[in-house]
Design a protein around this motif. Structure first.
Motif, mmCIF file in Angstrom:
data_model
loop_
_atom_site.group_PDB
_atom_site.id
_atom_site.type_symbol
_atom_site.label_atom_id
_atom_site.label_comp_id
_atom_site.label_asym_id
_atom_site.label_seq_id
_atom_site.Cartn_x
_atom_site.Cartn_y
_atom_site.Cartn_z
ATOM 1 N N ASN A 129 -1.644 4.938 5.303
ATOM 2 C CA ASN A 129 -1.067 6.157 4.405
ATOM 3 C C ASN A 129 -0.003 5.581 3.382
ATOM 4 O OD1 ASN A 129 -2.843 7.904 5.473
ATOM 5 N ND2 ASN A 129 -1.452 8.057 7.307
ATOM 6 N N LEU A 130 -0.068 6.021 2.061
ATOM 7 C CA LEU A 130 0.955 5.959 0.975
ATOM 8 C C LEU A 130 1.980 6.944 1.532
ATOM 9 C CD1 LEU A 130 1.402 4.692 -1.725
ATOM 10 C CD2 LEU A 130 0.396 6.611 -2.561
ATOM 11 N N GLU A 131 3.124 6.624 1.552
ATOM 12 C CA GLU A 131 4.355 7.353 1.755
ATOM 13 C C GLU A 131 5.056 7.781 0.615
ATOM 14 O OE1 GLU A 131 7.076 4.946 4.269
ATOM 15 O OE2 GLU A 131 5.621 5.208 6.093
ATOM 16 N N ARG A 189 4.200 -3.326 2.636
ATOM 17 C CA ARG A 189 4.879 -2.764 3.791
ATOM 18 C C ARG A 189 4.028 -2.941 4.942
ATOM 19 N NH1 ARG A 189 4.171 2.059 5.923
ATOM 20 N NH2 ARG A 189 3.248 2.880 3.963
ATOM 21 N N GLU A 190 2.729 -2.491 4.604
ATOM 22 C CA GLU A 190 1.551 -2.214 5.996
ATOM 23 C C GLU A 190 1.368 -3.598 6.127
ATOM 24 O OE1 GLU A 190 0.567 0.224 7.387
ATOM 25 O OE2 GLU A 190 1.109 1.734 6.439
ATOM 26 N N GLN A 194 3.539 -1.078 -3.171
ATOM 27 C CA GLN A 194 4.675 -1.318 -2.090
ATOM 28 C C GLN A 194 4.289 -0.833 -0.871
ATOM 29 O OE1 GLN A 194 7.138 1.772 -4.292
ATOM 30 N NE2 GLN A 194 8.723 0.195 -4.983
ATOM 31 N N CYS A 195 3.141 0.093 -0.867
ATOM 32 C CA CYS A 195 2.550 0.462 0.480
ATOM 33 C C CYS A 195 1.730 -0.817 1.074
ATOM 34 C CB CYS A 195 1.737 1.527 0.220
ATOM 35 S SG CYS A 195 0.869 2.004 2.004
ATOM 36 N N GLU A 230 6.485 6.024 -2.974
ATOM 37 C CA GLU A 230 5.908 4.678 -2.791
ATOM 38 C C GLU A 230 4.683 4.147 -3.627
ATOM 39 O OE1 GLU A 230 5.541 1.978 1.244
ATOM 40 O OE2 GLU A 230 4.072 3.800 1.011
#
Length: 137
Positions: free
Chosen positions: A39-41, A52-53, A48-49, A44
């Motif tokens: 999920n996109l935060e 991170r993921e 960037q997502c 963000e």
């Protein structure tokens, strides 16, 4: 409160002519093959997502992430609706390790035209668009 679509990010990691897929477990789409993602935060970007993921799920960094396309994904049985943004990136060559074994059964490389089944609904929808991550600049 009305249900609204969520935004997911699918990360298409390329290595030569192959893409990296994981076999999902413990969530909707259990047992299906999908791209790494989540999920996109808030605050963000899709890129960037993706960074991170991938780090959270398989412990590697990715190179040159760029948003490429999206799909509209409905999961009627689960009463879920996602807009999935696909980020295309390059494999860094680092060793892959499953960091979230409660969510990931296995991780494997596949030729784009020889994907396994069953495929996660967003990936099925992406294939219907004739998108090809290897035909990007």
């Amino acid at each position: 409160m009305p249900k609204v679509p969520r935004i997911g990010v699918g990360v298409i990691i390329r290595k030569g002519t192959k893409v990296l897929l994981l076999k999902r477990k413990g969530s909707h789409g259990d047992g299906s093959w999908a791209f790494i993602g989540g999920n996109l935060e808030f605050n963000e970007s899709p890129e960037q997502c993706a960074i991170r993921e991938v780090l959270e799920e398989i412990g590697i960094t990715i190179r040159n992430p760029r948003a490429a396309t999206f799909t509209n994904d409905l999961f009627p049985l689960e009463r879920k609706h996602y807009i999935t943004i696909y980020v295309v990136t390059e494999y860094s060559g680092e060793p892959i390790a499953i960091k979230e074994p409660h969510k990931i059964e296995s991780v494997e490389w596949f030729e784009w035209n020889q994907l396994p089944s069953p495929l996660f609904i967003p990936l099925q929808n992406l294939l219907k668009t004739n998108f090809n991550p290897f035909k990007l600049p």
